[in-house]
Scaffold this motif. Sequence first.
Motif, PDB file in Angstrom:
ATOM      1  N   ALA A 192       0.651  -1.069  -0.058  1.00  0.00           N
ATOM      2  CA  ALA A 192       0.036  -0.148  -0.053  1.00  0.00           C
ATOM      3  C   ALA A 192       0.842   1.222   0.002  1.00  0.00           C
ATOM      4  CB  ALA A 192      -0.932   0.029   1.189  1.00  0.00           C
ATOM      5  N   ALA A 193       2.131   1.200   0.272  1.00  0.00           N
ATOM      6  CA  ALA A 193       3.168   2.348   0.142  1.00  0.00           C
ATOM      7  C   ALA A 193       2.804   3.336   0.818  1.00  0.00           C
ATOM      8  CB  ALA A 193       3.210   2.752  -1.532  1.00  0.00           C
ATOM      9  N   GLY A 194       2.265   3.114   2.376  1.00  0.00           N
ATOM     10  CA  GLY A 194       1.971   3.985   3.131  1.00  0.00           C
ATOM     11  C   GLY A 194       0.683   4.970   2.909  1.00  0.00           C
ATOM     12  N   TYR A 195      -0.466   4.096   1.873  1.00  0.00           N
ATOM     13  CA  TYR A 195      -1.495   4.970   1.918  1.00  0.00           C
ATOM     14  C   TYR A 195      -2.248   5.282   2.848  1.00  0.00           C
ATOM     15  CZ  TYR A 195      -5.871   5.988  -0.846  1.00  0.00           C
ATOM     16  OH  TYR A 195      -6.899   6.547  -1.080  1.00  0.00           O
ATOM     17  N   THR A 196      -2.714   6.673   3.103  1.00  0.00           N
ATOM     18  CA  THR A 196      -3.433   6.941   4.236  1.00  0.00           C
ATOM     19  C   THR A 196      -5.052   7.102   4.235  1.00  0.00           C
ATOM     20  OG1 THR A 196      -1.331   7.819   5.182  1.00  0.00           O
ATOM     21  CG2 THR A 196      -3.479   8.508   6.010  1.00  0.00           C
ATOM     22  N   THR A 197      -5.890   6.580   4.925  1.00  0.00           N
ATOM     23  CA  THR A 197      -7.169   7.016   4.973  1.00  0.00           C
ATOM     24  C   THR A 197      -7.351   7.978   6.067  1.00  0.00           C
ATOM     25  OG1 THR A 197      -7.654   4.676   4.175  1.00  0.00           O
ATOM     26  CG2 THR A 197      -9.524   5.960   5.157  1.00  0.00           C
ATOM     27  N   PHE A 198      -8.186   9.078   5.490  1.00  0.00           N
ATOM     28  CA  PHE A 198      -8.280  10.237   6.612  1.00  0.00           C
ATOM     29  C   PHE A 198      -9.885  10.046   6.861  1.00  0.00           C
ATOM     30  CE2 PHE A 198      -5.102  12.487   4.088  1.00  0.00           C
ATOM     31  CZ  PHE A 198      -4.255  12.943   5.093  1.00  0.00           C
ATOM     32  N   ARG A 199     -10.107  10.208   8.328  1.00  0.00           N
ATOM     33  CA  ARG A 199     -11.390   9.896   8.624  1.00  0.00           C
ATOM     34  C   ARG A 199     -11.896  11.463   9.577  1.00  0.00           C
ATOM     35  NH1 ARG A 199     -13.197   4.747   9.028  1.00  0.00           N
ATOM     36  NH2 ARG A 199     -11.356   3.415   8.106  1.00  0.00           N
ATOM     37  N   LYS A 200     -13.036  11.456   9.366  1.00  0.00           N
ATOM     38  CA  LYS A 200     -13.817  12.578   9.995  1.00  0.00           C
ATOM     39  C   LYS A 200     -14.972  11.711  11.014  1.00  0.00           C
ATOM     40  CE  LYS A 200     -14.880  17.031  11.046  1.00  0.00           C
ATOM     41  NZ  LYS A 200     -14.054  18.051  11.491  1.00  0.00           N
ATOM     42  N   ASP A 201     -15.090  11.949  12.314  1.00  0.00           N
ATOM     43  CA  ASP A 201     -15.745  11.716  13.220  1.00  0.00           C
ATOM     44  C   ASP A 201     -16.091   9.983  13.227  1.00  0.00           C
ATOM     45  OD1 ASP A 201     -16.297  14.130  14.296  1.00  0.00           O
ATOM     46  OD2 ASP A 201     -17.769  14.524  12.780  1.00  0.00           O
ATOM     47  N   GLY A 202     -14.647   9.308  12.859  1.00  0.00           N
ATOM     48  CA  GLY A 202     -14.528   8.145  12.795  1.00  0.00           C
ATOM     49  C   GLY A 202     -14.956   7.545  11.362  1.00  0.00           C
ATOM     50  N   ARG A 203     -15.474   8.545  10.200  1.00  0.00           N
ATOM     51  CA  ARG A 203     -15.696   7.819   8.992  1.00  0.00           C
ATOM     52  C   ARG A 203     -14.789   7.915   8.080  1.00  0.00           C
ATOM     53  NH1 ARG A 203     -22.132   9.531   9.350  1.00  0.00           N
ATOM     54  NH2 ARG A 203     -21.083  11.453  10.518  1.00  0.00           N
ATOM     55  N   ALA A 204     -14.548   7.209   6.980  1.00  0.00           N
ATOM     56  CA  ALA A 204     -13.608   7.590   6.160  1.00  0.00           C
ATOM     57  C   ALA A 204     -14.164   8.666   5.077  1.00  0.00           C
ATOM     58  CB  ALA A 204     -13.383   6.416   4.998  1.00  0.00           C
ATOM     59  N   VAL A 205     -13.323   9.654   4.863  1.00  0.00           N
ATOM     60  CA  VAL A 205     -13.704  10.719   4.083  1.00  0.00           C
ATOM     61  C   VAL A 205     -12.696  10.966   2.676  1.00  0.00           C
ATOM     62  CG1 VAL A 205     -15.032  12.081   5.737  1.00  0.00           C
ATOM     63  CG2 VAL A 205     -12.695  12.367   5.486  1.00  0.00           C
ATOM     64  N   ALA A 206     -11.703  10.657   2.953  1.00  0.00           N
ATOM     65  CA  ALA A 206     -10.577  10.905   1.882  1.00  0.00           C
ATOM     66  C   ALA A 206      -9.116  10.102   1.905  1.00  0.00           C
ATOM     67  CB  ALA A 206     -10.272  12.349   1.618  1.00  0.00           C
ATOM     68  N   GLY A 207      -8.250  10.222   1.044  1.00  0.00           N
ATOM     69  CA  GLY A 207      -7.223   9.224   1.000  1.00  0.00           C
ATOM     70  C   GLY A 207      -6.124  10.062   0.582  1.00  0.00           C
ATOM     71  N   ALA A 208      -4.797   9.378   0.983  1.00  0.00           N
ATOM     72  CA  ALA A 208      -3.562  10.115   0.348  1.00  0.00           C
ATOM     73  C   ALA A 208      -2.440   8.884   0.004  1.00  0.00           C
ATOM     74  CB  ALA A 208      -3.226  11.299   1.411  1.00  0.00           C
ATOM     75  N   GLY A 209      -1.850   9.096  -1.119  1.00  0.00           N
ATOM     76  CA  GLY A 209      -0.748   8.083  -1.304  1.00  0.00           C
ATOM     77  C   GLY A 209       0.218   8.750  -1.966  1.00  0.00           C
ATOM     78  N   PRO A 210       1.203   7.844  -2.461  1.00  0.00           N
ATOM     79  CA  PRO A 210       2.516   8.613  -3.314  1.00  0.00           C
ATOM     80  C   PRO A 210       2.058   8.822  -4.508  1.00  0.00           C
ATOM     81  CG  PRO A 210       2.595   6.189  -2.890  1.00  0.00           C
ATOM     82  CD  PRO A 210       1.695   6.647  -1.881  1.00  0.00           C
ATOM     83  N   PRO A 211       2.820   9.744  -5.201  1.00  0.00           N
ATOM     84  CA  PRO A 211       2.552   9.617  -6.724  1.00  0.00           C
ATOM     85  C   PRO A 211       2.774   8.561  -7.721  1.00  0.00           C
ATOM     86  CG  PRO A 211       4.466  10.996  -6.200  1.00  0.00           C
ATOM     87  CD  PRO A 211       3.765  10.464  -4.831  1.00  0.00           C
TER      88      PRO A 211
END
Length: 261
Positions: A42-61
């Motif tokens: 997954a190369a450090g892919y990060t799932t962002f959460r708001k109030d415990g619920r997934a809203v967006a992600g971030a990963g390498p180019p």
Amino acid sequence: MSTVAAGTPCWTDLATPDLEAARRFYPELFGWTGRIAPEPEAAGYTTFRKDGRAVAGAGPPAGPDQVPVWSTYVATDDADLVTVRVEAAGGQVLVTPFDVLDAGRMAVFADPAGAVFSVWQPMRMPGAELLDAPGAMCWNELVSPDPEGAKAFYELVFGWHPEDRPVTGYDHTGWRCGARIVAGMLTPPGDDPAAGRPAYWSVFFAVADVDAAAARATTLGGTVGTPPGDTPLGRLTTLHDPQGARFSLLQAGTGRAGRPS
């Protein structure tokens, strides 16, 4: 947990060369928490959460030449079928469909004017679990110099029906999928700096106070591209994060913050 209907933008993620910086900037701006995927592939892919619920992600180019960018994902029941439709409609297949571990199946395309977008066929991960609320994605808009070509393309690919909407100084289109407007398209006038540039998809996040959020972003190292102002969409601003990725903020409770019917 929400499940977004096919043909509707369902997820967004950031491709960035500095994941550590993104993990600092966006939680400070939106009140997100981040979870880094444990799988090495997954190369450090990060799932962002708001109030415990997934809203967006971030990963390498995807490659060394990819600029930092927020991507729009449209939900589908069949990523492979969308691929066939994209090719038949004159678009480009940039990344052929593939399984993202057991989370879902995705592919990346470009429309005939060059706007890049992705599709998401959910498996374990349905897409965003929170939409149209402060700190979550609330709108997706195509900025294109070829509105007629885009209308034909997206209708063939997703079955979207364009509805022209008068906006002072701009040509604006709502994309209707079934009973709902799910996204929009803006055609810049000739004197706009965006006129003549390659088409792109923009991602909007809802916030309680656009002006305060823009000011907060600058203290965190971001920059303002379009100052906060009232528009037919609602009060909005366009920002760039410290690595240059562009995104927009739309004030919750105004205009179209929350896709209209």
